[in-house]
Scaffold this active site. Structure first.
Site, mmCIF file in Angstrom:
data_model
loop_
_atom_site.group_PDB
_atom_site.id
_atom_site.type_symbol
_atom_site.label_atom_id
_atom_site.label_comp_id
_atom_site.label_asym_id
_atom_site.label_seq_id
_atom_site.Cartn_x
_atom_site.Cartn_y
_atom_site.Cartn_z
ATOM 1 N N ASP A 1 -8.530 34.560 13.439
ATOM 2 C CA ASP A 1 -9.413 33.382 13.541
ATOM 3 C C ASP A 1 -8.672 32.146 14.053
ATOM 4 O O ASP A 1 -9.031 31.012 13.723
ATOM 5 C CB ASP A 1 -10.065 33.055 12.186
ATOM 6 C CG ASP A 1 -10.748 34.263 11.563
ATOM 7 O OD1 ASP A 1 -11.522 34.917 12.284
ATOM 8 O OD2 ASP A 1 -10.505 34.547 10.379
ATOM 9 N N GLU A 2 -7.638 32.337 14.880
ATOM 10 C CA GLU A 2 -6.845 31.199 15.352
ATOM 11 C C GLU A 2 -7.419 30.537 16.605
ATOM 12 O O GLU A 2 -6.852 29.582 17.120
ATOM 13 C CB GLU A 2 -5.394 31.636 15.666
ATOM 14 C CG GLU A 2 -4.641 32.261 14.529
ATOM 15 C CD GLU A 2 -4.757 33.772 14.525
ATOM 16 O OE1 GLU A 2 -4.046 34.423 13.737
ATOM 17 O OE2 GLU A 2 -5.588 34.321 15.296
ATOM 18 N N GLY A 3 -8.522 31.055 17.097
ATOM 19 C CA GLY A 3 -9.078 30.533 18.339
ATOM 20 C C GLY A 3 -8.632 31.334 19.542
ATOM 21 O O GLY A 3 -8.533 30.808 20.658
ATOM 22 N N LYS A 4 -8.371 32.638 19.338
ATOM 23 C CA LYS A 4 -7.900 33.492 20.428
ATOM 24 C C LYS A 4 -8.918 33.600 21.543
ATOM 25 O O LYS A 4 -8.553 33.736 22.708
ATOM 26 C CB LYS A 4 -7.572 34.897 19.909
ATOM 27 C CG LYS A 4 -6.332 34.975 19.033
ATOM 28 C CD LYS A 4 -5.958 36.409 18.714
ATOM 29 C CE LYS A 4 -6.969 37.107 17.845
ATOM 30 N NZ LYS A 4 -7.080 36.522 16.494
ATOM 31 N N ASN B 1 -14.521 44.741 13.859
ATOM 32 C CA ASN B 1 -14.295 43.750 12.804
ATOM 33 C C ASN B 1 -13.636 42.500 13.371
ATOM 34 O O ASN B 1 -13.491 41.496 12.681
ATOM 35 C CB ASN B 1 -13.436 44.321 11.678
ATOM 36 C CG ASN B 1 -12.100 44.885 12.163
ATOM 37 O OD1 ASN B 1 -11.931 45.172 13.349
ATOM 38 N ND2 ASN B 1 -11.170 45.053 11.253
ATOM 39 N N GLY C 1 -13.528 39.280 16.069
ATOM 40 C CA GLY C 1 -14.565 38.436 16.642
ATOM 41 C C GLY C 1 -14.000 37.346 17.515
ATOM 42 O O GLY C 1 -13.090 36.638 17.111
ATOM 43 N N HIS C 2 -14.508 37.243 18.739
ATOM 44 C CA HIS C 2 -14.114 36.174 19.652
ATOM 45 C C HIS C 2 -15.361 35.422 20.107
ATOM 46 O O HIS C 2 -16.356 36.047 20.494
ATOM 47 C CB HIS C 2 -13.391 36.733 20.885
ATOM 48 C CG HIS C 2 -12.028 37.264 20.598
ATOM 49 N ND1 HIS C 2 -11.349 38.068 21.489
ATOM 50 C CD2 HIS C 2 -11.209 37.113 19.541
ATOM 51 C CE1 HIS C 2 -10.167 38.391 20.972
ATOM 52 N NE2 HIS C 2 -10.075 37.815 19.799
ATOM 53 N N GLN D 1 -7.445 40.283 15.148
ATOM 54 C CA GLN D 1 -6.928 39.816 13.862
ATOM 55 C C GLN D 1 -5.643 38.989 14.050
ATOM 56 O O GLN D 1 -5.537 38.253 15.016
ATOM 57 C CB GLN D 1 -6.707 40.991 12.891
ATOM 58 C CG GLN D 1 -7.983 41.641 12.398
ATOM 59 C CD GLN D 1 -8.412 42.822 13.227
ATOM 60 O OE1 GLN D 1 -7.627 43.532 13.836
ATOM 61 N NE2 GLN D 1 -9.703 43.036 13.285
ATOM 62 N N THR E 1 -5.523 44.475 7.441
ATOM 63 C CA THR E 1 -6.383 45.389 8.181
ATOM 64 C C THR E 1 -5.711 46.755 8.233
ATOM 65 O O THR E 1 -4.615 46.940 7.689
ATOM 66 C CB THR E 1 -6.685 44.818 9.581
ATOM 67 O OG1 THR E 1 -7.774 45.556 10.164
ATOM 68 C CG2 THR E 1 -5.472 44.870 10.506
ATOM 69 N N ARG F 1 -18.670 34.732 7.192
ATOM 70 C CA ARG F 1 -18.070 34.311 5.923
ATOM 71 C C ARG F 1 -17.292 33.008 6.095
ATOM 72 O O ARG F 1 -16.615 32.801 7.105
ATOM 73 C CB ARG F 1 -17.121 35.392 5.390
ATOM 74 C CG ARG F 1 -17.811 36.635 4.886
ATOM 75 C CD ARG F 1 -16.832 37.617 4.271
ATOM 76 N NE ARG F 1 -15.925 38.181 5.259
ATOM 77 C CZ ARG F 1 -14.954 39.048 4.969
ATOM 78 N NH1 ARG F 1 -14.749 39.410 3.722
ATOM 79 N NH2 ARG F 1 -14.187 39.541 5.918
ATOM 80 N N GLN F 2 -17.351 32.156 5.084
ATOM 81 C CA GLN F 2 -16.610 30.909 5.123
ATOM 82 C C GLN F 2 -15.120 31.199 4.977
ATOM 83 O O GLN F 2 -14.705 32.003 4.145
ATOM 84 C CB GLN F 2 -17.068 29.976 3.999
ATOM 85 C CG GLN F 2 -16.447 28.592 4.080
ATOM 86 C CD GLN F 2 -17.088 27.616 3.110
ATOM 87 O OE1 GLN F 2 -18.085 27.930 2.491
ATOM 88 N NE2 GLN F 2 -16.503 26.444 2.990
ATOM 89 N N THR G 1 -7.378 21.853 23.089
ATOM 90 C CA THR G 1 -7.912 20.649 22.447
ATOM 91 C C THR G 1 -9.436 20.658 22.278
ATOM 92 O O THR G 1 -10.014 19.673 21.850
ATOM 93 C CB THR G 1 -7.494 19.396 23.239
ATOM 94 O OG1 THR G 1 -7.948 19.521 24.593
ATOM 95 C CG2 THR G 1 -5.980 19.210 23.217
#
Length: 429
Positions: A13-16, A38, A40-41, A223, A238, A302-303, A413
């Protein structure tokens, strides 16, 4: 020109998505090499938003996109995702998309087992997405998987089904569930087979041809390193290797082909699901990070849990994956803080550690040691050059790269593709 391997250097979830999309627009082929749906982008291209969970990011721009053998493939999820993208105007055919014919399949019985285990685990839940990823990888290494190539030989599948069902029927009985309905499974496979087989081929052969032609290949990880089954926060990980070295085994190309390793790093830290998180903030600051960063999972909704940047974890990830340079994302989420913090070490039962220990009890017990820095009031959103960044934001970036012992290659940015400060071009050797 070099090839590029992109991995997440935290818990995913790093913004890939934005970075991979930006790189994919300059690549000749994009390869997914591990994980399943599993991952997500989210891609933002002009006015359109594309949410991918299985397809490589290059597919949106028509770049040759390949699912490598290291991926576990849910054929029904694939079909649904392709149909959704085609509805958004994306062209997907055998010219621009291929699936390794030796990919293991995720079957309905894998999803069943995943859900049954998580429900039974109670407080000991791993926090999986419930999509059958782990059980599918178990069957792969247990040598009982049904693979893409088997879809062309369904009339001869009985011996494999014997092995598969002997294993799963015993597990299902333990959960008071009926045995696998073999006839229904075969019927489902017969129905989906033609759709999948139109894209199936020995992709190692196609990639070898692409590479010999001098094309630029982008290897797209899913991931993050801290979710790696060997190097992550085990058992809250995972079921595949997420480190850069997997790009070779998961695609069929050798280790010399993986090129520049770009680690994607968020300017703070998040994780989804259970497991240790030393810098997690259960306060207004953590809530503010989550709200400003829109921290909800692309796949599950999910949060995400939020906390300060952990330089110890990222330094470890970069070392394990041989990261050449990082892409720092979501810097703008830190805009407006009076002070910002960076974790530089841990305390564990009176000792100071400069690494994250392997044992789960130690991981849960470490206490972060923070370095505090002055924040910045100006906005960093949309900056495309160093001159547009506040002085304190630049100091923060410089301190991050010092602490993780890895240079910054680019800074993102905003979700927009062009809002990127390029320091070093990963595709230039």
């Amino acid at each position: 020109m070099a090839n590029v391997t992109v991995i997440g250097a935290q818990w995913g979830d790093e913004g890939k998505g934005k970075i991979v999309d930006w790189l994919a627009s300059r690549a000749d082929a994009v390869v997914r090499f591990q994980g399943g749906h599993n991952a997500g982008h989210t891609l933002v291209v002009g006015e359109k938003v594309y949410k991918l969970s299985l397809l490589p990011s290059g597919i949106v721009t028509g770049t040759l996109s390949i699912i490598g053998n290291g991926v576990v493939l849910d054929p029904w999820a694939l079909k649904a995702e392709i149909e959704k993208l085609e509805g958004q105007g994306v062209t997907i055919n055998a010219d621009n998309f291929a699936i390794a014919d030796n990919c293991p399949l995720i079957l309905p019985l894998h999803r069943d087992l995943d859900g049954l285990r998580e429900t039974a685990a109670g407080a000991g839940k791993i926090g999986t997405t419930g999509r059958g990823i782990g059980p599918a990888y178990e069957d792969k290494v247990g040598r009982r998987a049904i693979r893409v190539c088997d879809l062309a030989h369904l009339d001869h599948l009985e011996p494999q089904l014997d092995r598969l069902c002997a294993h799963h029927d015993a597990l299902r009985a333990g959960f008071d569930q009926p045995a696998v309905d073999r006839d229904a499974l075969l019927a489902d496979l017969r129905e989906i087979a033609p759709f999948v087989l139109q894209f199936a081929q020995p992709v190692w052969k196609r990639l070898n041809k692409v590479r010999k032609a001098g094309a630029k290949i982008l290897f797209e990880g899913a991931q993050g390193v801290l979710l790696d089954v060997d190097h992550g926060t085990y058992p809250f990980v995972t079921s595949s290797n997420t480190v850069s070295g997997t790009a070779a085994a998961g695609s069929g190309l050798g280790p010399s082909s993986t090129g520049f390793v770009l680690g994607i790093v968020k300017a703070y830290t998040t994780r989804v699901g259970s497991g240790p998180f030393p810098t997690e903030l259960d306060d207004e600051t953590g809530q503010r990070l989550g709200e400003r960063g829109h921290e909800f999972g692309t796949v599950t909704g999910r949060q995400r849990r939020c906390g300060w940047f952990d330089a110890v974890l990222v330094r470890q990830s970069c070392a394990i994956s041989g990261v050449t340079g990082i892409a720092l994302t979501k810097l703008d989420v830190l805009d407006g803080f009076d002070t910002v913090r960076i974790c530089t070490g841990y305390r564990l039962r009176g000792k100071i550690l400069d690494y994250f220990p392997s044992h789960a009890a130690d991981q849960a017990a470490v206490e972060p040691i923070y370095e505090e820095m002055e924040g910045w009031r100006e906005t960093t959103a949309g900056a495309r050059s160093w001159a547009e960044l506040p002085a304190q934001a630049i100091k923060y970036i410089q301190r991050v790269q010092e602490l993780i012992e890895t240079p910054v290659a680019l800074v993102s940015t905003s979700p927009e593709r062009e809002d990127t400060i390029l320091v070093r071009d990963p595709f230039v050797d």
